[in-house]
Design a protein around this motif. Structure first.
Motif, PDB file in Angstrom:
ATOM      1  N   ARG A   6       0.850  -1.201   0.000  1.00 18.77           N
ATOM      2  CA  ARG A   6       0.000   0.000   0.000  1.00 18.77           C
ATOM      3  C   ARG A   6       0.884   1.249   0.000  1.00 18.77           C
ATOM      4  O   ARG A   6       1.689   1.464   0.906  1.00 18.77           O
ATOM      5  CB  ARG A   6      -0.890  -0.011   1.234  1.00 18.77           C
ATOM      6  N   ILE A   7       0.726   2.049  -1.027  1.00 16.98           N
ATOM      7  CA  ILE A   7       1.563   3.239  -1.208  1.00 16.98           C
ATOM      8  C   ILE A   7       0.715   4.493  -1.019  1.00 16.98           C
ATOM      9  O   ILE A   7      -0.374   4.604  -1.579  1.00 16.98           O
ATOM     10  CB  ILE A   7       2.164   3.291  -2.632  1.00 16.98           C
ATOM     11  N   ALA A   8       1.222   5.433  -0.221  1.00 19.29           N
ATOM     12  CA  ALA A   8       0.606   6.762  -0.136  1.00 19.29           C
ATOM     13  C   ALA A   8       1.473   7.721  -0.935  1.00 19.29           C
ATOM     14  O   ALA A   8       2.681   7.797  -0.709  1.00 19.29           O
ATOM     15  CB  ALA A   8       0.520   7.222   1.312  1.00 19.29           C
ATOM     16  N   VAL A   9       0.873   8.406  -1.881  1.00 18.06           N
ATOM     17  CA  VAL A   9       1.596   9.447  -2.616  1.00 18.06           C
ATOM     18  C   VAL A   9       1.142  10.794  -2.058  1.00 18.06           C
ATOM     19  O   VAL A   9      -0.052  11.116  -2.079  1.00 18.06           O
ATOM     20  CB  VAL A   9       1.324   9.371  -4.134  1.00 18.06           C
ATOM     21  N   LEU A  10       2.111  11.536  -1.521  1.00 20.44           N
ATOM     22  CA  LEU A  10       1.815  12.843  -0.913  1.00 20.44           C
ATOM     23  C   LEU A  10       2.157  13.927  -1.927  1.00 20.44           C
ATOM     24  O   LEU A  10       3.326  14.228  -2.160  1.00 20.44           O
ATOM     25  CB  LEU A  10       2.637  13.008   0.372  1.00 20.44           C
ATOM     26  N   SER A  11       1.129  14.486  -2.549  1.00 17.67           N
ATOM     27  CA  SER A  11       1.318  15.530  -3.574  1.00 17.67           C
ATOM     28  C   SER A  11       1.194  16.901  -2.924  1.00 17.67           C
ATOM     29  O   SER A  11       0.532  17.044  -1.894  1.00 17.67           O
ATOM     30  CB  SER A  11       0.241  15.353  -4.652  1.00 17.67           C
ATOM     31  N   PRO A  12       1.789  17.930  -3.504  1.00 13.49           N
ATOM     32  CA  PRO A  12       1.568  19.291  -2.993  1.00 13.49           C
ATOM     33  C   PRO A  12       0.106  19.715  -3.161  1.00 13.49           C
ATOM     34  O   PRO A  12      -0.635  19.104  -3.941  1.00 13.49           O
ATOM     35  CB  PRO A  12       2.488  20.153  -3.854  1.00 13.49           C
ATOM     36  N   VAL A  13      -0.267  20.757  -2.419  1.00 10.53           N
ATOM     37  CA  VAL A  13      -1.634  21.290  -2.534  1.00 10.53           C
ATOM     38  C   VAL A  13      -1.625  22.741  -3.015  1.00 10.53           C
ATOM     39  O   VAL A  13      -2.503  23.525  -2.704  1.00 10.53           O
ATOM     40  CB  VAL A  13      -2.427  21.160  -1.209  1.00 10.53           C
ATOM     41  N   ALA A  14      -0.571  23.098  -3.773  1.00  5.48           N
ATOM     42  CA  ALA A  14      -0.562  24.421  -4.403  1.00  5.48           C
ATOM     43  C   ALA A  14      -1.589  24.424  -5.533  1.00  5.48           C
ATOM     44  O   ALA A  14      -2.310  25.397  -5.738  1.00  5.48           O
ATOM     45  CB  ALA A  14       0.826  24.746  -4.934  1.00  5.48           C
ATOM     46  N   TRP A  15      -1.637  23.332  -6.276  1.00  4.05           N
ATOM     47  CA  TRP A  15      -2.534  23.181  -7.409  1.00  4.05           C
ATOM     48  C   TRP A  15      -3.242  21.841  -7.315  1.00  4.05           C
ATOM     49  O   TRP A  15      -2.856  20.979  -6.530  1.00  4.05           O
ATOM     50  CB  TRP A  15      -1.736  23.228  -8.736  1.00  4.05           C
ATOM     51  N   ARG A  16      -4.240  21.663  -8.158  1.00  3.57           N
ATOM     52  CA  ARG A  16      -4.896  20.373  -8.284  1.00  3.57           C
ATOM     53  C   ARG A  16      -3.875  19.344  -8.772  1.00  3.57           C
ATOM     54  O   ARG A  16      -2.900  19.688  -9.435  1.00  3.57           O
ATOM     55  CB  ARG A  16      -6.034  20.494  -9.313  1.00  3.57           C
ATOM     56  N   HIS A  87      -2.235   8.953   9.014  1.00 12.77           N
ATOM     57  CA  HIS A  87      -2.702   7.692   8.437  1.00 12.77           C
ATOM     58  C   HIS A  87      -1.537   6.783   8.036  1.00 12.77           C
ATOM     59  O   HIS A  87      -1.742   5.797   7.324  1.00 12.77           O
ATOM     60  CB  HIS A  87      -3.603   7.982   7.232  1.00 12.77           C
ATOM     61  N   ALA A  88      -0.352   7.119   8.491  1.00 12.81           N
ATOM     62  CA  ALA A  88       0.855   6.396   8.067  1.00 12.81           C
ATOM     63  C   ALA A  88       0.736   4.887   8.268  1.00 12.81           C
ATOM     64  O   ALA A  88       1.186   4.105   7.423  1.00 12.81           O
ATOM     65  CB  ALA A  88       2.076   6.938   8.816  1.00 12.81           C
ATOM     66  N   ALA A  89       0.129   4.482   9.362  1.00 11.25           N
ATOM     67  CA  ALA A  89       0.086   3.049   9.685  1.00 11.25           C
ATOM     68  C   ALA A  89      -0.700   2.245   8.654  1.00 11.25           C
ATOM     69  O   ALA A  89      -0.588   1.022   8.585  1.00 11.25           O
ATOM     70  CB  ALA A  89      -0.511   2.845  11.073  1.00 11.25           C
ATOM     71  N   GLU A  90      -1.478   2.933   7.832  1.00  9.13           N
ATOM     72  CA  GLU A  90      -2.255   2.233   6.804  1.00  9.13           C
ATOM     73  C   GLU A  90      -1.440   1.960   5.539  1.00  9.13           C
ATOM     74  O   GLU A  90      -1.966   1.374   4.586  1.00  9.13           O
ATOM     75  CB  GLU A  90      -3.490   3.072   6.429  1.00  9.13           C
ATOM     76  N   PHE A  91      -0.174   2.398   5.540  1.00  6.45           N
ATOM     77  CA  PHE A  91       0.627   2.270   4.320  1.00  6.45           C
ATOM     78  C   PHE A  91       1.960   1.571   4.576  1.00  6.45           C
ATOM     79  O   PHE A  91       2.501   1.626   5.682  1.00  6.45           O
ATOM     80  CB  PHE A  91       0.893   3.659   3.720  1.00  6.45           C
ATOM     81  N   ARG A 107      10.045  10.983  11.467  1.00  6.96           N
ATOM     82  CA  ARG A 107      10.540  10.208  12.616  1.00  6.96           C
ATOM     83  C   ARG A 107       9.431   9.897  13.614  1.00  6.96           C
ATOM     84  O   ARG A 107       9.667   9.213  14.607  1.00  6.96           O
ATOM     85  CB  ARG A 107      11.671  10.971  13.306  1.00  6.96           C
ATOM     86  N   LEU A 108       8.251  10.422  13.367  1.00  6.07           N
ATOM     87  CA  LEU A 108       7.128  10.203  14.293  1.00  6.07           C
ATOM     88  C   LEU A 108       6.253   9.035  13.845  1.00  6.07           C
ATOM     89  O   LEU A 108       5.277   8.714  14.521  1.00  6.07           O
ATOM     90  CB  LEU A 108       6.293  11.488  14.399  1.00  6.07           C
ATOM     91  N   VAL A 109       6.595   8.432  12.719  1.00  5.95           N
ATOM     92  CA  VAL A 109       5.813   7.285  12.231  1.00  5.95           C
ATOM     93  C   VAL A 109       6.771   6.140  11.910  1.00  5.95           C
ATOM     94  O   VAL A 109       7.975   6.352  11.718  1.00  5.95           O
ATOM     95  CB  VAL A 109       4.990   7.657  10.971  1.00  5.95           C
ATOM     96  N   LYS A 110       6.215   4.921  11.865  1.00  9.28           N
ATOM     97  CA  LYS A 110       7.060   3.754  11.569  1.00  9.28           C
ATOM     98  C   LYS A 110       7.177   3.502  10.071  1.00  9.28           C
ATOM     99  O   LYS A 110       8.112   2.853   9.618  1.00  9.28           O
ATOM    100  CB  LYS A 110       6.471   2.523  12.263  1.00  9.28           C
ATOM    101  N   THR A 111       6.220   3.982   9.302  1.00  6.50           N
ATOM    102  CA  THR A 111       6.201   3.756   7.858  1.00  6.50           C
ATOM    103  C   THR A 111       7.394   4.465   7.201  1.00  6.50           C
ATOM    104  O   THR A 111       7.626   5.646   7.479  1.00  6.50           O
ATOM    105  CB  THR A 111       4.885   4.308   7.273  1.00  6.50           C
ATOM    106  N   PRO A 112       8.132   3.775   6.345  1.00 11.15           N
ATOM    107  CA  PRO A 112       9.241   4.456   5.670  1.00 11.15           C
ATOM    108  C   PRO A 112       8.722   5.525   4.700  1.00 11.15           C
ATOM    109  O   PRO A 112       7.640   5.384   4.136  1.00 11.15           O
ATOM    110  CB  PRO A 112       9.943   3.336   4.911  1.00 11.15           C
TER     111      PRO A 112
END
Lengths: 343, 343
Positions: A6-16, A87-91, A107-112
């Motif tokens: 399960r991959i989380a992609v964290l995109s910027p929120v400057a634009w859609r 939501h890190a633990a879900e990924f 450093r506050l989450v276990k998910t790499p």
């Protein structure tokens, strides 16, 4: 195997994500997300609420702060980044495109967390990278690397080739596409147009309004020098159809240069300053010319007929496509999973 | 018991803690820290590296970003706040003075976080408070509360009475101390000075330079209207000694008004707009006057002789001292520890 992760992609929120017009980081985050979905990964995209994706969309910011001025950028960023890490633990992996701001949560989450560094906006952000230098980093070109950091590898940005089909005809105009900012050398493109007697079509968002007013607008006569504003994909393709060449006379090292690949994909030769990543994206004499200055660009224009549209497109297909980018990231992910297992 | 508990105080890094001159949030964070140390708590202060404290100082930002312009404020804040939360497990409580920015980290750690809300800088920050409304909040006045939030209580700011001894003589000047900003009504203080024919000494940092240029500077003649710049504690006491009254004709609701308590501590009567917290800090007719406008302030000046220095000081001693503030926070901490035990 891979598809179970399960991959989380964290995109910027400057634009859609993907952006309607300008927004390179959001474009790449989108291309990675859609490419991973195509390959069967379980992907959640953290982006603005109006984003368009085949992945699961998770958002707490309705619109890009550049598109809705009632939003405080700082507030949007804190809310958005924190939400992803909560939501890190879900990924199994968070793939961050959020520059130094996301590092403070890692450093506050276990998910790499893998950070694609889309560029160092200022030397003043380096202390954050130095603190978190033990993290996982990917550079977007070999040129855009900080000697202070260890990188897993370089993964070139991939573009959606379907959006930029090879043009069927070749034009006579010079085109510039990019932010209107001195870094991008719009004023140099104007000089090249004047010296070569060709028309120049300038497109892009007004990032530096003083620069536009002082060094661009006085030359805009809507005859030889035209400014057409920000452009979407369709308008970019129209520009490509009318182009003899794309001028990209950047005055600082380019980090990647998405528009160079987009132009080449459409078959447009690129004349770029030989600074930063340009020599990685453009093959001198094959997909365009790398030049030192305005005189070099004017001279290159005389030879530009030798560049074949098909050769330009072929190189993008071979090196800067979404499947290639995603395959490279899959290797990076596999390496991280292996390193994490060993911990 | 209490003294065994480990408290982290998270101070802002705009200025040193305590600040050399201006810096209300850092002043209060410092006063809480030193007060807790006096009471035997195990306290770690997260603040700039040049901060002065009897607690354990933990810092990753050498200097305040307002004092060293080479520092990027955003970078300093991300580094500083993340550092505190990375050490959360070492504390029984984190007492945050870092506005909405720290809230995004609170769900990533097990340590409870108390936020003293020093004011809502903009309605645009409210979405963060709304998301984290389940957190522990303290208001600094009953007036400065958002109806959207639940508060544990109000704890008034406490000042270090030793820094502001009761003056031995009374002056004839009007004084203004505060940020030079329309919110603080410097232009109204000037009107009062002109209408009452008294000298006005203006002190404070230039926060709104256009306002200063347009509405303050034209009146500065260094005879009747003087601007003396930012002031430290010693200079404030000099101003107090020469004061008939402190004018604080705020145009928006005051959140607390530290300078009102400081002036009163020195025995100086305060004439303040009856907006926000002013009626909680000033007792009308006893430690100064609450007025609706310039005319009201001019009228109040005619009666100001009835206000006794001793009465001003006494009220601050009784309500706005460090021991009182710290005792109130100790009750808040005890309540949080109890609530956490029940979880």
């Amino acid at each position: 195997m891979a598809s179970k992760k399960r991959i989380a992609v964290l995109s910027p929120v400057a634009w859609r994500t993907p952006p309607r017009q300008y927004g390179a980081w959001e474009t790449v985050a989108s291309n990675i997300t859609e490419g991973l979905v195509s390959r069967g990964w379980d992907v959640t995209l953290f982006a603005t609420g109006d984003s368009v994706t085949r992945a699961r969309l998770h958002s707490v910011v309705d619109q890009g702060y550049e598109e809705d001025r009632s939003i405080d950028p700082k507030v949007a960023e804190y809310l958005h980044i924190a939400e992803a890490f909560e939501h890190a633990a879900e990924f199994d992996l968070i793939h961050s495109h959020y520059d130094f701001m996301a590092l403070g949560y890692t450093r506050l989450v276990k998910t790499p967390v893998l950070t694609t560094i889309h560029g160092f906006s200022s030397p003043r952000i380096m202390p954050v990278y130095e603190k978190y230098r033990g993290g996982y980093f990917v550079s977007i070109s070999d040129a855009d690397r900080s000697p202070a950091l260890d990188y897993l590898t370089t993964v070139y940005n991939g573009i959606d080739l379907a959006l930029y089909p090879q043009r069927t005809r070749r034009g006579e105009d010079l085109i510039f596409i990019g932010r209107i900012h001195p870094d991008k050398g719009v004023h140099l493109a104007i000089q090249v147009a004047k010296q070569s007697g060709r028309r120049l079509l300038i497109a892009g968002i007004l990032q530096d309004t003083c620069y536009f007013r002082d060094q661009v607008q006085p030359h805009v006569d809507n005859q030889q020098i035209c400014y057409v504003g920000a452009v979407d994909v369709k308008q970019k393709n129209d520009l490509f159809a009318s182009a003899l060449a794309l001028l990209h006379l950047n005055t600082i090292p380019e980090r990647f240069g998405l528009v160079l690949a987009e132009a080449n994909a459409a078959g447009v030769p690129v004349i770029a300053t030989d600074l930063g990543s340009c020599r990685e994206v453009i093959e001198h004499g094959v997909t365009g010319f790398l030049v030192p200055d305005v005189a070099g660009a004017v001279k290159a224009l005389e030879e530009v007929a030798v560049i074949e549209d098909q050769a330009c497109r072929k190189r993008v297909e071979e090196r800067f496509s979404i499947p290639q980018m995603v395959a490279a990231y899959e290797q990076v992910y596999a390496k991280i999973f292996l390193l994490e297992q060993g911990k």
